[in-house]
Design a protein around this motif. Structure first.
Motif, PDB file in Angstrom:
ATOM      1  N   ILE B 353       0.811  -1.220   0.000  1.00  0.00           N
ATOM      2  CA  ILE B 353       0.000   0.000   0.000  1.00  0.00           C
ATOM      3  C   ILE B 353       0.846   1.274   0.000  1.00  0.00           C
ATOM      4  N   PRO B 354       1.888   1.378   0.850  1.00  0.00           N
ATOM      5  CA  PRO B 354       2.675   2.625   0.822  1.00  0.00           C
ATOM      6  C   PRO B 354       3.244   2.941  -0.558  1.00  0.00           C
ATOM      7  N   SER B 355       3.799   1.948  -1.272  1.00  0.00           N
ATOM      8  CA  SER B 355       4.354   2.296  -2.586  1.00  0.00           C
ATOM      9  C   SER B 355       3.232   2.590  -3.583  1.00  0.00           C
ATOM     10  N   MET B 356       2.089   1.926  -3.400  1.00  0.00           N
ATOM     11  CA  MET B 356       0.932   2.286  -4.236  1.00  0.00           C
ATOM     12  C   MET B 356       0.558   3.737  -4.017  1.00  0.00           C
ATOM     13  N   GLU B 357       0.560   4.155  -2.759  1.00  0.00           N
ATOM     14  CA  GLU B 357       0.201   5.546  -2.455  1.00  0.00           C
ATOM     15  C   GLU B 357       1.210   6.514  -3.040  1.00  0.00           C
ATOM     16  N   ILE B 358       2.479   6.144  -2.988  1.00  0.00           N
ATOM     17  CA  ILE B 358       3.503   7.019  -3.558  1.00  0.00           C
ATOM     18  C   ILE B 358       3.299   7.130  -5.068  1.00  0.00           C
ATOM     19  N   CYS B 359       3.001   6.007  -5.707  1.00  0.00           N
ATOM     20  CA  CYS B 359       2.872   6.009  -7.159  1.00  0.00           C
ATOM     21  C   CYS B 359       1.558   6.657  -7.636  1.00  0.00           C
ATOM     22  N   ASP B 360       0.626   6.749  -6.706  1.00  0.00           N
ATOM     23  CA  ASP B 360      -0.685   7.301  -7.089  1.00  0.00           C
ATOM     24  C   ASP B 360      -0.553   8.785  -7.398  1.00  0.00           C
ATOM     25  N   VAL B 361      -0.760   9.161  -8.673  1.00  0.00           N
ATOM     26  CA  VAL B 361      -0.578  10.560  -9.075  1.00  0.00           C
ATOM     27  C   VAL B 361      -1.650  11.447  -8.446  1.00  0.00           C
ATOM     28  N   ARG B 362      -2.803  10.844  -8.164  1.00  0.00           N
ATOM     29  CA  ARG B 362      -3.904  11.656  -7.633  1.00  0.00           C
ATOM     30  C   ARG B 362      -3.614  12.160  -6.231  1.00  0.00           C
ATOM     31  N   LYS B 363      -2.769  11.414  -5.479  1.00  0.00           N
ATOM     32  CA  LYS B 363      -2.487  11.830  -4.093  1.00  0.00           C
ATOM     33  C   LYS B 363      -1.756  13.177  -4.074  1.00  0.00           C
ATOM     34  N   SER B 376      13.777  22.506  -7.371  1.00  0.00           N
ATOM     35  CA  SER B 376      12.456  23.067  -7.102  1.00  0.00           C
ATOM     36  C   SER B 376      11.600  22.013  -6.415  1.00  0.00           C
ATOM     37  N   TYR B 377      10.347  22.363  -6.173  1.00  0.00           N
ATOM     38  CA  TYR B 377       9.425  21.396  -5.582  1.00  0.00           C
ATOM     39  C   TYR B 377       9.227  20.240  -6.542  1.00  0.00           C
ATOM     40  N   TRP B 378       8.892  19.073  -5.984  1.00  0.00           N
ATOM     41  CA  TRP B 378       8.706  17.906  -6.862  1.00  0.00           C
ATOM     42  C   TRP B 378       7.574  17.050  -6.343  1.00  0.00           C
ATOM     43  N   ASN B 379       7.019  16.268  -7.222  1.00  0.00           N
ATOM     44  CA  ASN B 379       5.922  15.400  -6.855  1.00  0.00           C
ATOM     45  C   ASN B 379       6.447  14.065  -6.350  1.00  0.00           C
ATOM     46  N   LEU B 380       5.864  13.580  -5.241  1.00  0.00           N
ATOM     47  CA  LEU B 380       6.321  12.327  -4.674  1.00  0.00           C
ATOM     48  C   LEU B 380       6.151  11.180  -5.673  1.00  0.00           C
ATOM     49  N   SER B 381       5.158  11.295  -6.545  1.00  0.00           N
ATOM     50  CA  SER B 381       4.899  10.191  -7.476  1.00  0.00           C
ATOM     51  C   SER B 381       6.067   9.971  -8.433  1.00  0.00           C
TER      52      SER B 381
END
Lengths: 937, 937
Positions: B353-363, B376-381
């Motif tokens: 689940i944690p890696s799914m959450e990281i990969c989830d672009v919607r989060k 600069s800022y970056w997206n966790l995904s």
């Protein structure tokens, strides 16, 4: 001469025999006696103390009490011919017709009809109830077929005696003694048997003397035994070999093997000879010296005469006393440091800010009630005395002390390893390897049973082994019983807790104000005493249970039996002794819940809390009561009282017998009087007591720095007490050889390891050390301890009390209480999450756990480094061994060169005289070799 | 026949002598040759493989290549008379006038004028630079006074050879060889010398054959060496004694002592003989078998022919290969479980689940920038891949695996102890005690120096010892240098960190977008390679430093020298190999500070952070690069390449010499060709390599479950590689006896102990195991892992960035960022204590620490239980030893009874014939005893 009880169980043969008292001509008459020298017995015995042949003998003889030189003694120590020495005595019951006592005794001794192997003197108690054997259907029914048994037994005895004489031993029977119902067989080992067996046993014997180091400085501390004068002469030893007899000083053959060696040689032969179970005996005159210089309280400050003990009792018991000595010696620095730590606590008690704050009446912390309804609010300053007392045991010095004690334990192990090595060298055990024992009778019986069953099924006559499957039921019983016993201990501890809670509640409700003020003291004292009594009783019960379980397991050898028994006994006794203490140290006061949400046992009793000074004080009290009580009661009552009582009973019983007491006392042989002593029951209880004490000294030393001191005082007495017991109260045990203290060393190591962890937890969880540290470095506004007490107390709004639990007297303190305090790290009632565990709690917990990790690893690695830095073999000993080896090579080389020289001259001479007779020259050579080789046969 | 390089340093005497090439009449001519049997040499050598005298010899001879039976070989293995076997060969340099190479060589070999004791072949490299000795002022100046030296050396040689002949050895000189500059002295030990020395050495020799257990099941796994067929015949062995020769089968005296034993007996005599330093040689024909069945990659799946290795190389090297075999074998289950754990990670990666959450672009977690200004800022995904990869190594199975590996290590130790015990039994070492070595030359030189100084002052001639005071400077240098070296390692690791930070910063600033996207990979790869190269270089440097430090210490014996050297080398190499890994595991990403308050190095570089998947992934990469790189490069380059290169150089050098190559190749004796091989430098590098590998396998196994697999693959090659090296590349080493692997066992234990702690910390601190557990059971609203990622990320208000650290491109993600997230447990900006460490942090920390305590103690006690449950001596071996002892006693008893019988009949016969001639009977007895005793002299 001590005589060990014996029974003759043996080969299954049922031929008849003569009357019990008639002496039959045994085959030993065809052996001629060794031409012994005509010295009085005592000289030979005393000479056993020293290494024979190198010290002046006359001075020792004159030291002896005059009464010992008479001929009666001589009669007891020699055969009727007055020349052959008695090396070993076997006893057996002689049936007196009509004597019910002797009949019962006989039946008990016969029921192990299969007992082919030798059961040692310290062996197990008879199995519960006679076990019927298939060949021996009458065995289970005493009083029936007795005479038949008596005959059977005698015939077995005769066969066994025949075997013994076949082995070359010489026997003399003595059934017509003054002790009714007991017959004696005296055994003498002739010189060639001694030589043969010594070679098999690879006994190291002295060759020629070399000097070792004498420690003049410690002279006054040594006991006044000849040993010390002679110990400085360490003999170069070499495994005895008949072919190398020229290496040994055989000028006096009678004394070359001392009495201990002779008896253990005979014991070796007896062990090998099938179908018996035997006891033995030996000289007793050393006893006088041992009384004077060892088994006396007046010499408590002296070293023990270890070599003398070893010479008289053998290596195994010698090692026990050596170990006890080393342990006691090592306790001296430990108790010194412990006392200093305690004194440091006493001195600094007035500078301790937290206890000052508790005692400060102006601070006025209103505490929540300690019990429901009947108790009311109280002022923290009323716990002033406890807080001050706690400081004595709970100060930074105790942290240092528990690190010190962990290293001390490592040092002790190392020191003992070195001492053991030194003793091994001095006692010529360096090459000795302990060999596997013969299988036990019970084991062989079980194997036979199994074989018979198999035979019945498959007609195969192979000998079986006991497999895991056979043993599975026993193993399961073991595990279940062990868990059950541990469960019983836990239940009892819980019972005592319930007693404490309920009594406290009951006494609190009492209307008598004196009773109420004494509640704490009364409950604590009675609970501690109950605990102690339970521990003492369970100790005995567990000893019996462990023995029973081990018998169930049917271990193969005596050694394995002993190890398993020790292991189980240790586990049970250890759990028994330490469960109440562990409860107090780690659980008490932590399970109580918080005001408004207390934990209730049986829905009515609130779990107990610790006094305001922390639980350390209570732990300390419990520890000292258990330790002191156990030592005092077990030492005085069990170790002194019970044997005395048993001896008295035996004495009274024998008085009831028909012949005249005075007559008997006068005419009795030494081995006959010693028959009335208590049999030796092994060293296990002695070691066990000391290991449990070692546990008290190391396990909770962080909370009770005076433990080493108490242990030291106890042990100074214990050594002499054990000495007295061994010298005077017990029959002389078999002189067992041993290189080390066996499983006990591993148990000691285990205890020392556990101690590190336990101490880490005591310091970080039981004591206030970590909360103080955290407060000082994380929360204190000015870096001092001021405000610490306030920081550790949480707030409780009295309106949140559950219904029915509010104090009956809310105005007990004289004012209306709205907020009371309790010892915990919780959020105040006014926070968003009231009474939740606070951040401080987690911080302190993390630091506590970190401390445990750091402490455990640092101490563990430091112990390992100590272990690694101190060599196991002392430098002087390893040098000495190296030197001896070089000397031995030199000796051999010289000998060989001498031979070659003689040979050369002989050959040339022979060539001159009888030119050409070459075929005879090898004979001429062998004649010329300076060798006693051919004289042995 | 392998020949070891040798130099004749010896007694300080300066008398002249004859020419170098003249053969002088040595005293050995007066010794008659042993009447040897006339078999071809090869049979005797091959017979050495088996226990001699019990297997059919003809079948073995026919197995051999035909070329080996010619007379040239015979010439090399025997003295000129063709009868006396060459048991040992000494070489010495013969000076050729005008040859600069030989002169240099000579001076190097002379400078240890004091070297009285024997330096073993595996001894240390020559001390850095010739040390001038007071008696030998020319020693330090090569090229000066050479002839004088040559004479001196010869006279010393002559004296030494005289000593040897005095000891009974027989010598044959061979200076006129085809190898220029090298003289050979062949040594033969006659039968009586062999017997005498065998008795001193307490060599256990076979008496008569008994059957042992044959493991038919494993037949195909055994190498096709005769050993296996004969190993099933285990001989009852007894320490050799000349008086008990009748016990041994002496029908073939030439083969009773095999060639290894003969040479080690001669070596024993050489050691005792003062004034030399020697090398030896022995048969080589076993080499053929070893090539075929051991030193070949094609037999990688077979067990090693350990007995053969031991017969050829001696117990010490045999034990190394046995150990390597056990280790490799034990790696099989470990790598299996490791692979399963890895596969489990692969299979479950989609359920995490944690890696799914990281990969989830919607989060859409907006993360704070990883570096100042340019990032600069970056997206966790965007860290999705890393997160998924991390799961492969960071899942609950790894916790199980590290417990498994800790127990595996304990099992391995136990297994090895048992194997060692079994080998000790099979190799008849059970009674053997390693004795102290003779003092080293350097030590004696220092002692002499000190004595001379003292003598000068006080006129006393006592022999001194080196005290702590004398050694204090060396000890201090040691400590300081060790700390300095460790400091160098730390500095280099820090340097690599700096390199990484600065390069990253520089590359980030680059305008090329391709460069920027490859930043991560480039930096990681180069840094890892730099680390690896530094480790490899420092490994060599540290080896030299450790040797130098040990030489400074002047240890007393060779054994002590070796131990100290090993210990120091181990510490340095261990620190060197594991410091970068420990940094990544425990420090990286923890020292970076938080947004708005970063930690800066040199006030400009921000400390590095871990990738979003945790540091475990980086640890894993670093581990695999270091481990694989080290193994590949050290194995291939250093172990195969360098020896080959050295051999080539030697070959080329020798080609340059004046005589014809082909001629030499043909006519050279075996010991002459072997002279060109690399000398044996001890087992230390081999063991060290394996121990470091053991460290990789156990220490960080929690983060890299494939380590055992890589180790296994490496070791399968390593065994055969080492085998090849020992058989083909090195001169045959001295057959040293050894009971165990010595200090290496302790080091292994130490590594296993450290591994438990390191793994506990890796699991609880480096992996996400504990935070997940805490979240799931304490914070998760529904008990699942959903929301875990959000829980581990703290909030940061971008307006709180320090001036000048804000990103240059704040709109890089396409939207205005007000709150960014970072991985830490801190209070959010809107709390009363913004950016303070939160309660969650302390909770997780407490649980982490508790896990460490529980893990460490559980694993430690489980290991102890494994240690305690598995007996050190295998059951069958202890039974066998017991049986043998009984057999031996029986044998003695029968022998004795036979003697008595013969004696009786003789005495009666004598009485009949010559009535009354009693005085002669002892002689008559000795004549009749079936004994070879008198034939030895």
């Amino acid at each position: 001469r001590a005589v060990m009880e014996s029974s003759w169980a043996g080969c299954r043969r049922t031929s008849g025999g003569g009357a019990a008292t008639s002496k039959q001509p045994t085959p030993n008459e065809r052996y001629s006696p060794v031409p012994g020298t005509d010295k009085p017995v005592e000289i030979i015995d005393i000479k056993g103390i020293e290494d024979i042949g190198y010290v002046q003998q006359d001075s020792i003889v004159s030291d002896l009490p005059g009464s010992l030189g008479n001929t009666r003694c001589r009669h007891g120590l020699y055969f009727q011919d007055g020349q052959r020495r008695v090396d070993y005595v076997l006893t057996y019951p002689v049936k007196k017709p009509g004597s019910s006592r002797s009949r019962r005794h006989t039946s008990l001794l016969t029921d192990n009809a299969f007992a082919r192997s030798l059961r040692r003197a310290r062996g197990p108690a008879p199995a519960p109830g006679p076990r019927p054997s298939p060949e021996d259907p009458e065995a289970g029914s005493p009083g029936h077929g007795m005479d038949c048994h008596e005959d059977d037994k005698r015939s077995r005895r005769e066969e066994f005696e025949g075997h013994l004489t076949d082995m070359g031993l010489e026997l003399e029977k003595d059934e017509d003694t003054k002790t009714p119902g007991v017959g004696f067989v005296k055994i003498h080992a002739p010189w060639n048997i001694l030589c043969r067996e010594a070679e098999f046993m690879k006994l190291k014997m002295p060759t020629k003397k070399i000097n070792t180091f004498i420690h003049k400085v410690t002279e006054p501390l040594h006991p006044n035994v000849e040993e010390n004068r002679t110990q400085s002469l360490k003999h170069l030893s070499y495994p005895f070999s008949r072919e190398k007899q020229h290496l040994f000083d055989l000028s006096d053959r009678d004394s070359f093997f001392d009495s201990k060696t002779r008896s253990s040689i005979v014991f070796e032969v007896l062990k090998r000879t099938k179908c018996t179970k035997a006891k033995y005996s030996m000289g007793k005159l050393m006893k006088f010296l041992m009384y004077e210089e060892w088994a006396s309280y007046s010499v408590f400050y002296k070293y023990q005469p270890i070599s003398l003990i070893r010479k008289y009792f053998g290596e195994k018991i010698g090692l026990y006393f050596a170990w006890l000595g080393v342990y006691t010696q090592m306790l001296i620095p430990a108790s010194l440091v412990g006392v200093i730590v305690f004194l440091y606590g006493c001195v600094t008690v007035d500078d301790d800010i937290p206890s000052m704050e508790i005692c400060d009446v102006r601070k006025n912390f209103t505490m929540c009630p300690l019990c429901d309804r009947v108790c009311s609010y109280w002022n923290l300053s009323s716990a002033c005395a406890t807080a001050r007392a706690s400081h004595l045991f709970d100060n930074p010095a105790t942290v240092f002390f528990s690190i010190f004690m962990a290293l001390w334990a490592a040092m002790f192990m190392e020191h003992w390893k070195r001492r053991q090595m030194r003793l091994n060298y001095e006692w010529d055990l360096t090459g000795f390897e302990e060999e596997e024992d013969h299988p036990r009778a019970e084991y062989e019986f079980r194997v036979l049973q199994k074989t018979l069953k198999k035979e019945h099924k498959s007609q195969k006559a192979e000998k079986e082994k006991l497999t895991c499957k056979d043993r599975f039921p026993a193993y399961m019983t073991n595990i279940v019983m062990m868990l059950l016993m541990i469960g019983v201990t836990f239940a009892i501890v819980f019972g005592v807790i319930l007693y404490r809670i309920s009594t406290k509640a009951a006494l609190h409700m009492s209307s008598n104000p004196t009773t109420r003020s004494n509640v704490r003291l009364t409950v604590k004292a009675t609970a501690a005493i109950i605990n102690l009594v339970v521990i003492l009783i369970l100790d005995e019960v567990y000893g019996a249970v462990a023995r029973w379980l081990t018998v169930l397991e049917v271990p193969k050898t005596d050694g394995s039996f002993e190890e398993r028994l020790i292991f189980k006994t240790f586990i049970l006794k250890f759990v028994n002794a330490f469960t109440p203490i562990i409860y107090i140290a780690f659980f008490r006061g932590r399970l109580g819940g918080r005001p408004g949400s207390y934990l209730y046992v049986f829905e009515s009793y609130r779990m107990e809390e610790c006094a305001s000074g922390g639980c350390l004080m209570e732990l300390c009290i419990q520890l000292s009561i258990t330790m002191l009580g156990k030592q005092l009661i077990q030492n005085n009552l069990f170790e002194i009282g019970v044997p005395k009582l048993k001896k008295l009973i035996r004495y009274i019983k024998s008085k009831r017998a028909s012949f005249q007491e005075e007559e008997r006392e006068k005419r009795l042989q030494r081995y006959e009087t010693d028959y009335f002593l208590e049999p030796y029951a092994g060293l296990t209880p002695e070691y066990m007591e000391m290991i449990i004490q070692f546990g008290f000294v190391t396990l909770f030393v962080a909370s009770f720095p005076l433990a080493p001191l108490f242990a030291l005082l106890n042990n100074i007495i214990e050594i002499r007490l054990d000495a007295k017991k061994f010298v005077a109260e017990l029959r002389r045990p078999v002189a067992a050889r041993a290189k080390d203290i066996g499983i006990w060393y591993n148990i000691l190591r285990g205890v020392a390891k556990v101690a590190v962890i336990v101490n880490a937890f005591v310091i970080s969880f039981t004591s206030d050390f970590i909360p103080r540290l955290v407060y000082q470095y994380m929360y204190s506004p000015d870096g001092s301890m001021h405000g610490f007490v306030n920081h550790t107390l949480s707030y409780f709004n009295v309106s949140h009390f559950q219904n029915g639990t509010q104090p009956i007297e809310p105005l007990y303190l004289g004012y209306q209480v709205e907020i009371c305090r309790y010892k915990d790290y919780r959020e105040p009632p006014w926070s968003s999450t009231p009474y939740e565990i606070s951040k401080e709690f987690w911080t302190v917990l993390a630091v506590r756990l970190a401390f445990v990790i750091v402490f455990q690893n640092v101490v563990m690695w430091m112990s390992d480094i100590v272990d690694w830095l101190i060599p196991d073999i002392p430098k002087d000993i390893s040098l000495q061994i190296h030197k001896e080896k070089i000397l031995m090579v030199d000796l051999f080389m010289k000998e060989e060169q001498g031979k070659l020289h003689v040979l050369d001259s002989l050959v040339s001479a022979a060539a001159k005289e009888h030119g050409g007779r070459n075929s005879h020259s090898p004979l001429a050579r062998s004649r010329s070799i300076p060798h006693t080789y051919s004289n042995n046969y």
